[in-house]
Design an enzyme around this catalytic site. Structure first.
Site, PDB file in Angstrom:
ATOM      1  CB  SER A 116      -8.478   0.921   5.716  1.00 33.98           C
ATOM      2  OG  SER A 116      -9.179   2.132   5.746  1.00 33.98           O
TER       3      SER A 116
ATOM      4  CE  LYS B 194      -3.920   1.994   2.556  1.00 37.35           C
ATOM      5  NZ  LYS B 194      -4.841   1.814   3.699  1.00 37.35           N
TER       6      LYS B 194
ATOM      7  CB  SER C 125      -8.144   3.724   2.727  1.00 41.67           C
ATOM      8  OG  SER C 125      -7.289   3.109   3.686  1.00 41.67           O
TER       9      SER C 125
END
Length: 483
Positions: free
Chosen positions: A174, A75, A150
């Protein structure tokens, strides 16, 4: 889709080389990225260099670990030395970290092959990956829908088999919510189990890094590699890290499972509710006793979170001022104007919204009424969980109230978007571990997630229940029909 163990076997028997595995992953990314947009950048050179090192070890007759030569997506809010780290924000579009995060350096030591940095909601603020300043990630099961957020890029990349595993971060759901939307396994570990050093901060008392995988075993192997004390992170726990794969099981005799009553009711898609009820019947057949548990303060998680997280974000994001690093406005007559214009131009709408909410909640005259009260409610939510775990080993509920929604469907209604994290937020507020794994599909063929929550540092309980359920079902074997 090969598992970590299958890929490891191919490497040690020399059926495939690490370079070949990396090239296959990169070729699939090249083919799918024009429609998926899961990655913000593909780190081809770094991936092939790491793979070559693994091949050299094998050629020299050295023993390699399970993660050696395994492609992984990272990420893009995890700092990678010499590789751009944007957090999905314009304000960091040219930021190249001068240091490596603890988790990515541990993965590099383990021989994992980083194939790229995945897309995310700007500064990890969002539930759909639509807040990224750069691109919109598509859900591999239906490209007109969102992958969740996210960590949507990481979830989509694993679901589409661009890489077998990925890392995300979870502040209010997330990792688990996108895992639910994309039909993969995602784990948010106990707060402090995994070092946050090098994770760009959003809400420091809630953020936690965790793994995505196609199976429970793959997430266990990845957690094993990243967990453990780190002196660079003051919130890192000094605990012994067990071999998480030893907890994987086929039966649940003697296990006590609590179903959170408050998660079934208004706002829950009936199809999601039915899938979770069917999953509970499966858990009973495996030998577990299932009972209803009430966590009365569970429903206060959302308003509590949206005071605490923005308050911490307003403090953490004050550093992006155009002076030290990141984007700086081209036109400003004085220092104050430079601050204001840089932040106005560099941050997106959702980030600005949360900074303003947080600044307001922390301001003189409102601190006690909002922030202090939210911290007290957080304690009450934690107490509900403690009482629940005095009766059961794990708690179970839906991961998200619905399946993946269409892109653009909720962008004009922030509150409706925030409700996507209704079931996941209380887990972060209490610092507990939680996992989402697939437990069914709706009529549109979209995945449904089952959330399993355990007490602090009881990841072993989650792995036991999740692996037994996974072994008894075939949901995790389904794959999206991509090229």
């Amino acid at each position: 889709m090969a598992s970590i163990r299958e890929l490891h076997q191919q490497l040690i028997t020399k059926e495939r080389s690490a370079v070949e595995i990396a090239q296959d992953s990169l070729a699939r990314m090249e083919r799918l990225e024009p429609q998926l947009h899961a990655f913000l950048q593909i780190t081809r050179d770094r991936a092939l260099a790491q793979a070559q090192r693994v091949d050299a070890q094998i050629a020299a007759g050295e023993a390699i670990g399970l993660l050696a030569g395994i492609p992984i997506g990272i990420k893009d809010n995890l700092c990678t030395l010499g590789i751009r780290t944007t957090c999905g924000s314009k304000i960091l579009e040219n930021f190249v970290p001068p240091y490596e995060s603890t988790v990515t350096s541990r993965l590099a030591e383990a021989g994992a092959v980083m194939v790229g940095k995945t897309n995310l909601d700007e500064f990890a603020m969002g539930s759909s990956t639509e807040n990224s300043a750069y691109q919109l990630t598509a859900n591999p099961w239906d490209t007109s829908r969102v992958p969740g957020g996210s960590s949507g890029g990481s979830a989509a990349a694993v679901a589409a088999d661009e890489c077998p595993i990925a890392l995300g971060s979870d502040t209010g759901g997330s990792i688990r919510q996108p895992a639910s939307f994309c039909g993969v396994v995602g784990l948010k570990p106990t707060y402090g189990l995994v070092s946050r050093y090098g994770l760009v901060a959003y809400a420091s008392s809630l953020d936690q890094i965790g793994p995505f995988g196609r199976s429970v075993e793959d997430t266990a192997i990845l957690l094993q590699a990243i967990a453990g004390h780190d002196p660079k992170d003051s919130t890192s726990l000094k605990v012994e890290i067990p071999d998480y794969t030893q907890f994987l099981t086929h039966t649940l005799n003697g296990k006590k499972i609590g179903v959170i009553r408050e998660t079934f009711g208004e706002g829950l898609d009936p199809v999601v509710g039915e899938a979770v009820q069917t999953a509970l019947q499966t858990l009973e057949k495996l030998g577990a006793t299932v009972q209803e548990i009430s966590c009365p303060r569970f429903r206060y998680g959302l308003p509590t979170y949206y005071i605490i997280a923005p308050s911490e974000a307003s403090a953490n994001l004050a550093r992006y001022d155009g002076v030290k690093y990141g984007y700086r406005t081209a036109e400003a007559e004085n220092l104050l104007e430079m601050y204001m214009k840089t932040r106005a131009e560099g941050f997106g709408a959702e980030v600005k919204r949360r900074i303003m909410i947080g600044t307001y909640a922390l301001s003189a005259g409102y601190y006690d009424a909002y922030y202090l009260k939210a911290q007290k409610v957080r304690t009450l939510i934690k107490q509900d969980f403690e009482q629940a775990f005095a009766q059961v080993d794990v708690l179970v509920c839906p991961t998200a109230p619905t399946t993946a929604f269409k892109a653009g469907e909720k962008t004009d209604n922030p509150l409706s978007m925030y409700l996507s994290d209704l079931m996941t937020i209380p887990v972060n507020l209490a610092g507990l571990p939680g996992m989402s794994l697939p437990c069914g599909f709706d009529a549109q063929g979209l995945p449904i997630g089952l959330q399993i929550i355990a007490n602090v540092l009881r990841e072993d309980q989650i792995f036991a229940v999740a692996s037994a359920y996974e072994n008894a079902t075939e949901w995790h074997l389904r794959t999206p029909a991509l090229g």
